[in-house]
Write an enzyme that holds these catalytic residues in place. Structure first.
Site, PDB file in Angstrom:
ATOM      1  N   GLU A  38      25.093  21.172 -24.142  1.00  0.00           N
ATOM      2  CA  GLU A  38      25.802  20.082 -23.476  1.00  0.00           C
ATOM      3  C   GLU A  38      26.553  19.166 -24.438  1.00  0.00           C
ATOM      4  OE1 GLU A  38      23.259  16.996 -21.809  1.00  0.00           O
ATOM      5  OE2 GLU A  38      21.502  18.163 -22.330  1.00  0.00           O
ATOM      6  N   ASP A  72      25.946  14.757 -13.785  1.00  0.00           N
ATOM      7  CA  ASP A  72      24.881  15.401 -14.568  1.00  0.00           C
ATOM      8  C   ASP A  72      23.644  15.329 -13.676  1.00  0.00           C
ATOM      9  OD1 ASP A  72      22.758  15.980 -16.293  1.00  0.00           O
ATOM     10  OD2 ASP A  72      23.584  14.826 -17.963  1.00  0.00           O
ATOM     11  N   HIS A 113      18.621  20.307 -25.209  1.00  0.00           N
ATOM     12  CA  HIS A 113      17.163  20.154 -25.253  1.00  0.00           C
ATOM     13  C   HIS A 113      16.512  21.330 -24.550  1.00  0.00           C
ATOM     14  CE1 HIS A 113      17.722  18.830 -21.069  1.00  0.00           C
ATOM     15  NE2 HIS A 113      18.742  18.130 -21.538  1.00  0.00           N
ATOM     16  N   GLU A 159      27.735  20.994 -19.402  1.00  0.00           N
ATOM     17  CA  GLU A 159      26.364  21.419 -19.705  1.00  0.00           C
ATOM     18  C   GLU A 159      25.968  22.635 -18.882  1.00  0.00           C
ATOM     19  OE1 GLU A 159      23.444  18.490 -18.534  1.00  0.00           O
ATOM     20  OE2 GLU A 159      21.906  19.386 -19.811  1.00  0.00           O
ATOM     21  N   HIS A 187      24.864  12.352 -29.413  1.00  0.00           N
ATOM     22  CA  HIS A 187      23.599  13.011 -29.072  1.00  0.00           C
ATOM     23  C   HIS A 187      23.568  14.413 -29.662  1.00  0.00           C
ATOM     24  CE1 HIS A 187      25.655  15.255 -25.813  1.00  0.00           C
ATOM     25  NE2 HIS A 187      26.223  14.110 -25.458  1.00  0.00           N
ATOM     26  N   ASP A 239      19.548  21.586 -15.039  1.00  0.00           N
ATOM     27  CA  ASP A 239      20.210  20.424 -15.636  1.00  0.00           C
ATOM     28  C   ASP A 239      21.648  20.822 -15.955  1.00  0.00           C
ATOM     29  OD1 ASP A 239      20.963  18.161 -16.949  1.00  0.00           O
ATOM     30  OD2 ASP A 239      19.631  18.427 -18.669  1.00  0.00           O
ATOM     31  N   HIS A 286      13.620  17.177 -20.082  1.00  0.00           N
ATOM     32  CA  HIS A 286      13.554  17.257 -21.548  1.00  0.00           C
ATOM     33  C   HIS A 286      12.202  17.902 -21.810  1.00  0.00           C
ATOM     34  CE1 HIS A 286      16.544  13.660 -21.865  1.00  0.00           C
ATOM     35  NE2 HIS A 286      17.092  14.767 -21.427  1.00  0.00           N
ATOM     36  N   TYR A 328      32.951  11.035 -26.010  1.00  0.00           N
ATOM     37  CA  TYR A 328      32.919   9.781 -25.260  1.00  0.00           C
ATOM     38  C   TYR A 328      33.744   8.734 -25.999  1.00  0.00           C
ATOM     39  CZ  TYR A 328      28.814  12.457 -23.858  1.00  0.00           C
ATOM     40  OH  TYR A 328      27.979  13.463 -23.461  1.00  0.00           O
ATOM     41  N   HIS A 376      23.474   7.920 -19.972  1.00  0.00           N
ATOM     42  CA  HIS A 376      22.555   8.034 -18.838  1.00  0.00           C
ATOM     43  C   HIS A 376      22.876   6.975 -17.785  1.00  0.00           C
ATOM     44  CE1 HIS A 376      19.209  10.555 -20.944  1.00  0.00           C
ATOM     45  NE2 HIS A 376      20.307  11.230 -20.706  1.00  0.00           N
ATOM     46  N   ASP A 422       0.827  -1.211   0.000  1.00  0.00           N
ATOM     47  CA  ASP A 422       0.000   0.000   0.000  1.00  0.00           C
ATOM     48  C   ASP A 422       0.866   1.268   0.000  1.00  0.00           C
ATOM     49  OD1 ASP A 422       1.015  -0.219   2.502  1.00  0.00           O
ATOM     50  OD2 ASP A 422      -0.890   0.026   3.570  1.00  0.00           O
TER      51      ASP A 422
HETATM   52  N1  GLY Z   1      20.497  15.487 -17.935  1.00  0.00           N
HETATM   53  C1  GLY Z   1      20.131  14.347 -18.668  1.00  0.00           C
HETATM   54  C2  GLY Z   1      19.849  14.643 -20.084  1.00  0.00           C
HETATM   55  O1  GLY Z   1      19.892  15.757 -20.522  1.00  0.00           O
HETATM   56  O2  GLY Z   1      19.511  13.744 -20.820  1.00  0.00           O
HETATM   57 MN    MN Z   2      20.598  17.749 -20.320  1.00  0.00          MN
END
Ligand code: GLY
Ligand code: MN
Length: 449
Positions: free
Chosen positions: A380, A256, A350, A403, A346, A267, A357, A384, A239, A35
């Site tokens: 950002e 991050d 965003h 970032e 990436h 962020d 996001h 990598y 992530h 619960d």
């Molecule tokens: N801070 C995580 C991302 O921008 O995806």
């Molecule tokens: Mn981000």
């Protein structure tokens, strides 16, 4: 008064909708086990229009010519339940505190909906999140259609309200910017503490706890997303949230994270050496990412496309990959072939707001969207080098991301996360500071005279 903020947003929404009814649902509760429930967080769209943070609520906006109404369905006061869960707003609170013209118990929604939709041409509603709710709405529409011979009709047009609402949420109002500034201030302080708290041999979890401890004690009710505290090669997983490795002495650490404040989240990412001193080859990678980040931030201004900002950073990163001997050929050819993608996979960033996001279009038709004043974008870039054959041997296990959160202003931009060290020398100086977080722990909630 806070309710004026939300009534202003409702008015602006209704100004943009055509005559009809718009319905919004609160976020569902989520069972954790037995619960026990997961902590509740209101749906960002619902909160934006109502400021109401309780579950089990539905908001109905109605526009008919000049007549506008706001109805809230809420959980009624239940003294027995409130012994456990605390006082709820109830129907009286919905009217008095949240500005509803009318308020009813949530359990009356299905029964009242046909009346609300009778002879209304349009319904703005989001389907697909809750099958019970979807069924209630479609049954009400169908019941009205079945009454056609009596001269009754139900909505002919079903419209997704997010087209209007998400466009509104993309450009932040002054209250949202203020909340975001506070979220950024808290997050910056937490990063400052983490940079001074890190010690070789420490667990990533412990450093993540420093960040989140700082968030909470500085007034953030919750994290905006799971904290990423990635040391060494873990930073090459974008992530990474398990945060369960120990931090090696010669590792870079990538954090991050973002505090939420008044439903707005920061962020930030920073990458720093566990030892307090940068060393090669991580330093060279770091400098290229930083140069890319600064170039992209400088490109942020109204009228520039998201794509142009992305490509500004991409150009610098590709120059870096060439200079470090990772890739060969011209930058133009590297970009055309996508040869950089194993190392930068990436986009530049965003939209940021109530959701990390955040909502808002990235394309205007098939074209990249142009930045507008009031929008907040993360910048950002990263590089990598996973531990794999694809990465040059000497760079394997290095992951760097930097970032910041950037508000588009009428003339250019303002970095909301300005002041948190990111130049290598600044980071080293900060980390060597005498006022280490461990030694200088003081409660910030108690003001000293
Ligand atoms: N801070 C995580 C991302 O921008 O995806
Ligand atoms: Mn981000």
């Amino acid at each position: 008064m806070a309710s004026r903020l939300y009534s202003g947003r409702r008015r602006r929404f209704m100004d943009r909708m055509k005559d009809g009814v718009a319905i919004f649902q609160s976020a569902p509760t989520a069972s954790r086990n037995g619960d026990v429930e997961h902590p509740y967080r209101q749906d960002s769209d619902f909160f934006y229009l109502t400021g109401f943070e309780e579950p089990g609520a539905i908001a109905v906006l109605s526009r008919s010519g000049r007549k506008r109404t706001f109805t809230l369905f809420v959980q009624p006061n239940d003294p027995e339940m409130e012994v456990w869960t605390g006082r709820k707003a109830g129907m009286d609170g919905a009217v008095e505190k949240y500005g509803a013209n009318e308020a009813y118990a949530r359990t009356e929604f299905a029964e009242r909906l046909p009346g609300i939709l009778t002879n209304r041409d349009r319904l703005y509603v989001r389907f697909g999140k809750d099958t019970d709710f979807d069924g209630t709405v479609t049954r009400a529409i169908e019941a009205l259609k079945a009454e056609a011979r009596k001269g009754v009709f139900g909505p002919w047009e079903l419209i997704d309200p997010r087209r209007i609402l998400w466009d509104m949420r993309l450009c932040k109002d002054p209250q949202e910017i203020k909340a975001l500034e506070k979220a950024c201030e808290i997050t910056k302080a937490a990063f400052g503490s983490a940079m001074r708290a890190v010690r070789p041999g420490m667990g990533e979890w412990e450093l993540a706890a420093v960040v989140e401890f700082e968030f909470r004690r500085r007034g953030s009710p919750r994290i905006g997303f799971e904290t990423i505290c990635a040391s060494g090669a873990n930073a090459t997983t974008l992530h990474y949230i398990s945060n369960d490795s120990r931090i090696g002495a010669d590792y870079l650490v990538l954090i991050d994270a973002g505090a939420e404040y008044q439903m707005m989240t920061a962020d930030i990412s920073r990458t720093f050496p566990a030892s307090g001193r940068f060393s090669e080859p991580g330093l060279t990678v770091y400098k290229w990412v930083l140069e890319a980040q600064k170039a992209a931030i400088a490109a942020v201004r109204p009228g520039v496309t998201y794509r142009e900002v992305h490509e500004t950073a991409l150009n610098v990163l590709c120059r870096g990959l060439k200079s470090m001997g990772v890739l060969k050929g011209s930058v133009a050819k590297i970009i055309e072939k996508g040869a950089y993608q194993p190392f930068f996979m990436h986009r530049i960033g965003h939209w940021l707001g109530s959701d990390v996001h955040d909502v808002g279009a990235y394309f205007d038709g098939s074209k990249s969207i142009r930045l507008r004043p009031g929008a907040v974008i993360t910048i950002e870039p990263g590089l990598y080098f996973p531990v794999s054959d694809k990465s040059p041997e000497h760079l394997r296990g290095i992951g760097v991301r930097i970032e910041d959160d950037v508000l588009v202003t009428s003339k250019g931009n303002r970095v909301l996360t300005e002041g948190l060290p990111k130049e290598p020398a600044e980071i080293e100086k900060w980390m060597a500071g005498p006022d280490s977080w461990w030694d200088g722990l003081k409660p910030v909630s108690i003001k000293r005279g």
